[in-house]
Design an enzyme around this catalytic site. Structure first.
Site, mmCIF file in Angstrom:
data_model
loop_
_atom_site.group_PDB
_atom_site.id
_atom_site.type_symbol
_atom_site.label_atom_id
_atom_site.label_comp_id
_atom_site.label_asym_id
_atom_site.label_seq_id
_atom_site.Cartn_x
_atom_site.Cartn_y
_atom_site.Cartn_z
ATOM 1 N N GLN A 74 30.945 -49.733 99.031
ATOM 2 C CA GLN A 74 30.128 -50.149 100.327
ATOM 3 C C GLN A 74 29.597 -48.449 100.771
ATOM 4 O O GLN A 74 30.266 -47.646 101.518
ATOM 5 C CB GLN A 74 30.578 -50.329 101.243
ATOM 6 C CG GLN A 74 30.851 -52.486 100.728
ATOM 7 C CD GLN A 74 31.414 -52.999 102.192
ATOM 8 O OE1 GLN A 74 32.391 -52.205 102.849
ATOM 9 N NE2 GLN A 74 30.602 -53.817 102.290
ATOM 10 N N THR A 75 28.897 -48.050 99.514
ATOM 11 C CA THR A 75 28.364 -46.000 100.211
ATOM 12 C C THR A 75 27.757 -45.994 101.774
ATOM 13 O O THR A 75 28.138 -45.094 101.739
ATOM 14 C CB THR A 75 27.163 -46.223 99.383
ATOM 15 O OG1 THR A 75 25.588 -47.292 99.774
ATOM 16 C CG2 THR A 75 27.301 -46.089 98.039
ATOM 17 N N CYS A 76 27.183 -47.216 102.182
ATOM 18 C CA CYS A 76 27.273 -46.916 103.674
ATOM 19 C C CYS A 76 28.753 -47.053 104.710
ATOM 20 O O CYS A 76 28.408 -45.603 105.960
ATOM 21 C CB CYS A 76 25.994 -47.628 104.171
ATOM 22 S SG CYS A 76 26.789 -49.435 104.142
ATOM 23 N N MET A 77 29.635 -47.051 103.980
ATOM 24 C CA MET A 77 30.807 -47.175 104.824
ATOM 25 C C MET A 77 32.073 -45.822 104.188
ATOM 26 O O MET A 77 33.255 -45.739 104.637
ATOM 27 C CB MET A 77 31.303 -48.253 105.172
ATOM 28 C CG MET A 77 30.611 -48.958 105.895
ATOM 29 S SD MET A 77 31.104 -48.678 107.136
ATOM 30 C CE MET A 77 32.645 -49.119 108.041
#
Length: 108
Positions: A74-77
């Site tokens: 999860q790139t946003c995380m």
């Protein structure tokens, strides 16, 4: 490594976590390390002020589940997720498949 957060049953002494850092430091090329960083954070370069400045923190999560599954992220995380693989070789093989797939969000 010291700035990494672990969740889902992983911790800094867990065998999969130890294998991950061994693979990262000993087995992967510079290009593969950049691909891994991009796979998890969407950036190919380390943060200017180091990983301690990364927000949210770089994290590794045990997904439990099927060991046939590939690692996902999860790139946003800044979150790397993978099952509790039984061997270092399997972790490396699956990790390389994920980072070399060029699938982007398709594997997330």
């Amino acid at each position: 490594r010291s700035s990494c957060h672990y969740t889902g049953g992983f911790h800094d002494k867990h065998r999969c976590v130890k294998w991950f850092w061994q693979i990262l430091n000993e087995d992967l090329s510079v290009t593969e390390n950049q691909k891994l960083l991009q796979f998890v954070t969407s950036c190919t370069r380390s943060p200017l002020l180091g990983f301690k400045s990364l927000s949210p923190r770089f994290s590794i999560m045990c997904t439990g589940g099927d060991i046939q599954n590939l690692p996902t992220s999860q790139t946003c995380m800044n979150l790397l997720k993978f099952p509790n693989y039984p061997t270092k070789e399997m972790l490396k093989e699956k990790l390389l498949k994920s980072i070399n797939s060029n699938a982007g969000f398709d594997l997330s």
